[in-house]
Design a protein around this motif. Structure first.
Motif, short mmCIF file in Angstrom:
data_model
loop_
_atom_site.label_atom_id
_atom_site.label_comp_id
_atom_site.label_asym_id
_atom_site.label_seq_id
_atom_site.Cartn_x
_atom_site.Cartn_y
_atom_site.Cartn_z
N SER A 152 19.16 28.26 62.57
CA SER A 152 19.09 27.98 61.14
C SER A 152 19.78 29.09 60.36
O SER A 152 19.92 30.22 60.84
CB SER A 152 17.64 27.85 60.67
OG SER A 152 16.95 29.08 60.81
N ASP A 170 20.32 25.29 56.36
CA ASP A 170 20.92 24.39 57.35
C ASP A 170 20.30 24.69 58.70
O ASP A 170 20.12 25.86 59.06
CB ASP A 170 22.44 24.59 57.42
CG ASP A 170 23.16 24.00 56.22
OD1 ASP A 170 22.52 23.27 55.44
OD2 ASP A 170 24.37 24.28 56.06
N GLU A 172 20.00 23.46 63.01
CA GLU A 172 20.34 22.62 64.15
C GLU A 172 19.04 22.26 64.82
O GLU A 172 18.19 23.13 65.06
CB GLU A 172 21.26 23.33 65.14
CG GLU A 172 21.59 22.47 66.36
CD GLU A 172 22.49 23.15 67.38
OE1 GLU A 172 22.71 22.54 68.46
OE2 GLU A 172 22.97 24.27 67.12
N ARG A 183 24.32 17.45 69.62
CA ARG A 183 23.94 18.40 68.59
C ARG A 183 23.73 17.67 67.27
O ARG A 183 24.51 16.81 66.87
CB ARG A 183 25.01 19.48 68.46
CG ARG A 183 25.27 20.20 69.77
CD ARG A 183 26.24 21.35 69.61
NE ARG A 183 25.64 22.48 68.90
CZ ARG A 183 26.30 23.59 68.59
NH1 ARG A 183 27.58 23.71 68.92
NH2 ARG A 183 25.70 24.58 67.98
N GLU A 184 22.66 18.02 66.61
CA GLU A 184 22.27 17.36 65.37
C GLU A 184 22.02 18.44 64.33
O GLU A 184 21.28 19.40 64.57
CB GLU A 184 21.02 16.53 65.60
CG GLU A 184 20.63 15.67 64.43
CD GLU A 184 21.42 14.37 64.35
OE1 GLU A 184 21.50 13.81 63.25
OE2 GLU A 184 21.96 13.93 65.39
N PHE A 185 22.61 18.27 63.15
CA PHE A 185 22.49 19.28 62.09
C PHE A 185 21.91 18.64 60.84
O PHE A 185 22.23 17.50 60.49
CB PHE A 185 23.87 19.89 61.78
CG PHE A 185 24.51 20.57 62.97
CD1 PHE A 185 24.25 21.90 63.25
CD2 PHE A 185 25.36 19.87 63.81
CE1 PHE A 185 24.82 22.53 64.34
CE2 PHE A 185 25.95 20.48 64.91
CZ PHE A 185 25.67 21.81 65.17
N PHE A 212 31.89 19.12 67.65
CA PHE A 212 30.50 19.58 67.70
C PHE A 212 30.31 20.72 68.70
O PHE A 212 29.44 21.56 68.52
CB PHE A 212 29.59 18.40 68.05
CG PHE A 212 29.21 17.57 66.86
CD1 PHE A 212 27.96 17.70 66.27
CD2 PHE A 212 30.10 16.65 66.32
CE1 PHE A 212 27.62 16.93 65.17
CE2 PHE A 212 29.76 15.88 65.23
CZ PHE A 212 28.52 16.02 64.65
N GLU A 216 29.22 26.63 65.00
CA GLU A 216 28.29 27.73 64.85
C GLU A 216 28.09 27.99 63.36
O GLU A 216 29.06 28.00 62.59
CB GLU A 216 28.82 29.01 65.52
CG GLU A 216 28.89 28.95 67.03
CD GLU A 216 27.53 28.88 67.70
OE1 GLU A 216 26.54 29.23 67.02
OE2 GLU A 216 27.45 28.47 68.87
#
Length: 475
Positions: A152, A170, A172, A183-185, A212, A216
């Motif tokens: 985060s 934000d 992940e 990966r999901e954000f 993805f 970072e």
């Protein structure tokens, strides 16, 4: 301030004490210890539990504030005293990295990571009340906090006049497992007064040109993806619109946009979705203007031709609006009173809010962390408020409200109050063990689920899970 030897011998409801203690595994470091007694009188034989703060999340409000600690305790049924233990990082708080990454534990538990589970036992016993020793030395379970946050980054901290401190971040999150994992954000809004509750959550994706695999935080930019609703209860809330699909379809065919009133805006995800994907004309009401600034800056809320947002108290707003609607009805008899002090609600000159709505959607939670996570607040479930809500609805309108009941009695009472005002009630179980969507209708529902000619219903089926549409039940 030195602690008295007998300080922790008895349970004192809602008492919260924090102190530092030498780390038994590392003589050069300190542990931060926080002890909270439940506000509830549970039993004559209180239970004590300890929880270890995840490494590198010591400054998160979930673990560093009394309100966060309280929510952890209330989510652990039957616990009278919760002891929270984590590394004391106050000395380097100003130099801590802005980006959090979950440590790679390589299969070890958080207890082993701290290396203090057994060595903490004397401290935990010393912090237990006398009555726990009636039948010998008590077993004190050490809980390990786990969530789906992988990493985060904080985008902004700010303060609202009503909601207090808030943070935009934000994150992940874990999504799927094994070969199907991806990966999901997300972008989130949280309030310090109730940090364990995510107020708003939207999907974010890397801007064009980034895959993805190489994402970072701090290295690339993200954009909002408002094509889907990711907050768990918003999709079933939208599913409630199927109950008015026939009426909405008639309006659309007549060249009019259906109208929705949203009580509680937060980041504005629901308002934007209703306008962009279901062609609604939307009016929103949010108590704190700073929340709206954050919603516009970080969550894509746009005031415009089809979205109109007001700052004000939701109850006062809807009562004022009901008064105006009824005032235009010749010979109407008001079934409720507008409370004093309603001038604090900004409705402008009222020319932009002068019509009835097809749907009223309420997403309001209690502002008192001491009550636990509760939605809606107690003061909202009052007959005069429900009568006001009914007054601003069309003859075939619906009132859908997000409910997080603290107990069954609260929900039963709420249903009773709604039955006194509305014709029929429906319910959707969100399925997360926490939220329900309660739906009240002004008139009997005209079934449209088999109407293949209903373009609105077909559109709704494309954006809402069929499981939620099929799970709407009459109560």
């Amino acid at each position: 301030m030195a602690l008295e030897r007998n300080t922790f011998e008895t349970i004192t409801p809602s008492r919260f004490i924090t102190f530092t203690f030498p780390n038994p595994s590392n003589s050069s470091s300190l542990l931060r210890v926080a002890v909270l007694d439940s506000p509830l009188q549970l039993t004559d034989s209180p239970r004590v539990a300890a929880m270890l703060v995840p490494i590198h999340r010591e400054s998160d409000w979930i673990f560093s504030t009394e309100s966060g600690h309280l929510q952890l305790l209330l989510s652990s049924p039957g616990i009278s005293r919760l002891i929270l233990i984590g590394s004391d990082r106050s000395a380097d708080a100003h130099h801590s990295p802005p980006i959090y990454h979950r440590p790679d534990q390589n299969g070890t538990s958080c207890n082993e990571e701290l290396g203090v589970s057994e060595k903490l036992k004397p401290l935990l016993l010393a912090l237990s009340p006398k009555c726990c020793f009636k039948f010998g030395i008590p077993e004190i379970p050490i809980l390990c906090y786990e969530d789906n946050v992988v990493s985060s980054v904080v985008l902004e901290r700010c303060v609202g006049s009503l909601v207090g401190e808030m943070v935009v971040e934000d994150v992940e999150i874990e999504s799927g497992a094994g070969e199907v994992s991806k990966r999901e954000f997300r972008r989130r809004l949280r309030f310090k007064r109730m940090p364990n509750l995510v107020q708003t959550e939207v999907r974010i994706v890397p801007k064009t040109g980034f895959g993805f695999d190489c994402v970072e935080f701090g290295e690339i930019e993200f954009r909002l993806d408002n094509s889907v609703l990711v907050h768990p209860y918003l999709v079933p809330m939208v599913a409630s619109l199927s109950l008015v699909a026939s009426c909405v379809e008639e309006q659309i065919r007549s060249g009019f946009r259906p109208k929705a009133l949203c009580l509680g805006v937060g980041g504005g995800a629901l308002l934007g979705f209703l306008s962009a994907h279901l062609s609604f004309q939307v009016v929103g009401v949010e108590a704190d203007g700073e929340v709206l600034r954050v919603a516009r800056k970080y969550f894509g809320l746009e005031d415009g031709e089809h979205i109109n947002v007001h700052v004000g108290d939701a109850i006062k707003f809807i009562e004022k609006l009901a008064f105006r609607v009824n005032e235009r009805t010749a010979g109407s008899i008001f079934a409720y009173e507008v409370e004093d002090g309603s001038e604090s609600c900004d409705m402008g000159d009222g020319n932009d809010v002068h019509t009835k709505f097809d749907v009223v959607l309420a997403d309001l939670d209690s502002s008192d962390a001491g009550d636990g996570i509760i939605a809606p607040p107690f003061e909202f479930v009052r007959k005069h408020v429900l009568l006001a809500a009914k007054s601003v609805l069309c003859d075939n309108g619906i009132f859908a409200i997000n409910v997080i009941p603290p107990n069954r009695s609260f929900y039963t009472t709420m249903i009773h109050e709604f039955r006194e005002v509305f014709h029929e009630l429906y319910e959707i179980d969100v399925g997360n063990g926490e939220n329900f969507i309660l739906i009240a209708v002004v008139s009997p529902v005209a079934s449209a689920t088999s109407d293949c000619e209903n373009s609105f219903l077909n559109k709704l089926r494309m954006v809402v899970s069929g499981a939620y549409l099929n799970s709407i039940k009459k109560i």
